[in-house]
Structures are given as C-alpha cells and as structure tokens.
Motif scaffolding. Sequence first.
Motif, PDB file in Angstrom:
ATOM      1  N   THR A  75      13.163   3.616   0.158  1.00 51.18           N
ATOM      2  CA  THR A  75      13.892   4.707  -0.496  1.00 51.18           C
ATOM      3  C   THR A  75      14.949   4.156  -1.448  1.00 51.18           C
ATOM      4  OG1 THR A  75      15.391   4.951   1.410  1.00 51.18           O
ATOM      5  CG2 THR A  75      13.466   6.405   1.332  1.00 51.18           C
ATOM      6  N   GLU A  90       4.154   4.211  -6.912  1.00 54.58           N
ATOM      7  CA  GLU A  90       3.160   4.818  -6.025  1.00 54.58           C
ATOM      8  C   GLU A  90       3.093   4.080  -4.687  1.00 54.58           C
ATOM      9  OE1 GLU A  90       0.810   7.433  -4.351  1.00 54.58           O
ATOM     10  OE2 GLU A  90       1.860   7.707  -6.253  1.00 54.58           O
ATOM     11  N   ARG A  93       5.995   5.244  -2.665  1.00 56.53           N
ATOM     12  CA  ARG A  93       5.729   6.606  -2.185  1.00 56.53           C
ATOM     13  C   ARG A  93       4.716   6.587  -1.029  1.00 56.53           C
ATOM     14  NH1 ARG A  93       6.857  11.152  -4.472  1.00 56.53           N
ATOM     15  NH2 ARG A  93       4.775  12.008  -4.230  1.00 56.53           N
ATOM     16  N   THR A  94       3.737   5.712  -1.109  1.00 55.55           N
ATOM     17  CA  THR A  94       2.746   5.584  -0.038  1.00 55.55           C
ATOM     18  C   THR A  94       3.406   5.094   1.242  1.00 55.55           C
ATOM     19  OG1 THR A  94       0.961   5.198  -1.609  1.00 55.55           O
ATOM     20  CG2 THR A  94       0.605   4.409   0.636  1.00 55.55           C
ATOM     21  N   ARG A  97       5.376   7.941   2.638  1.00 52.29           N
ATOM     22  CA  ARG A  97       4.431   8.918   3.195  1.00 52.29           C
ATOM     23  C   ARG A  97       3.969   8.473   4.582  1.00 52.29           C
ATOM     24  NH1 ARG A  97       1.158   8.888  -0.818  1.00 52.29           N
ATOM     25  NH2 ARG A  97       2.366  10.396  -1.994  1.00 52.29           N
ATOM     26  N   GLU A 100       6.595   9.409   6.957  1.00 48.67           N
ATOM     27  CA  GLU A 100       6.583  10.867   7.157  1.00 48.67           C
ATOM     28  C   GLU A 100       5.477  11.253   8.131  1.00 48.67           C
ATOM     29  OE1 GLU A 100       5.311  14.945   6.625  1.00 48.67           O
ATOM     30  OE2 GLU A 100       4.192  13.255   5.803  1.00 48.67           O
ATOM     31  N   GLN A 101       4.302  10.660   7.974  1.00 47.08           N
ATOM     32  CA  GLN A 101       3.186  10.969   8.873  1.00 47.08           C
ATOM     33  C   GLN A 101       3.476  10.490  10.296  1.00 47.08           C
ATOM     34  OE1 GLN A 101       0.052   9.102   6.630  1.00 47.08           O
ATOM     35  NE2 GLN A 101      -0.279  10.912   5.344  1.00 47.08           N
ATOM     36  N   GLN A 104       5.864  12.924  11.862  1.00 47.20           N
ATOM     37  CA  GLN A 104       5.178  14.156  12.273  1.00 47.20           C
ATOM     38  C   GLN A 104       4.428  13.959  13.589  1.00 47.20           C
ATOM     39  OE1 GLN A 104       5.567  17.091  11.109  1.00 47.20           O
ATOM     40  NE2 GLN A 104       6.566  16.653   9.175  1.00 47.20           N
TER      41      GLN A 104
END
Length: 134
Positions: A75, A90, A93-94, A97, A100-101, A104
């Motif tokens: 970040t 990218e 960002r991957t 992500r 984030e997954q 979750q």
Amino acid sequence: MSSEHMQIGEVAARTELSLRTIRHYEDAGLVIPSARSQGGFRLYTEADVARLMVIRRMKPLGFTLDEMRGLLEATDRLDSDDELTPAEREELRTRIRGFEQAAQRRVEDLRVQLARAEEFAATLAERLTRTTAP
C-alpha cells in the motif's frame, strides 16, 4: 490531514492499543514515529495512526507481522509519488487483492466459530433452565 504531532499516549488512546504494543510494532518496523520531540518522545501523525489501525484490524484475523509488513509495503508503494509502470501497479494491486481475499476467508471462519460459540452458550443456558433448583 493535519500535520500536528501526537505523543504515544494519545495514539494509544485513539487506536485502543497499549503503549507496549505500539512499541512492539515500532521494533518490528511496521510503524515508525514520524518525529521525535526535543525531549526524545515519539511523535506520531494521522498517517501513523491510520497505519496502526490497519495493523489493529489485521491482528484478530491472524495475520502475521510479516504479512502485515507485506500489505503495508504494497500500500505504501501504491500510495507513494513514485512513478510505477502499469505492470508494477497491477502487481501491487494483485498483492493487495490477495490480502483482501484472505481477510474475507478469515472473517467467514470467525463467523463459523462465533456461531458455534453462540450455540454452545445457548445449550448451557438451556441446560441451566432445565435443572433449576427448587
């Protein structure tokens, strides 16, 4: 954002982290005070508080210090003024992500644990109701 500096006690109150925990995260390189007072006290900014809040939110999900460091590095790079190629952007960002997954999945695991705990507490309460002494 204000450039006003806060001492560690105010940061602890705002983040609901202990002084010891904040110092531990500092020793681990996760957050570095933005400045020091003339007396040598650690001074923090709003950005430092935001960083500690990210760490505080990751901790109950079981992320390790290395994982926290990895997310913060990604970040930081994405938010920096550094010129990033589209491929670098990218890739960052991957990586984010992926965090984030993982978050979750861990939240869902906690929901299952909470449901089991509530079921257990309800079972105990029901048992006590059935066996009330006269």
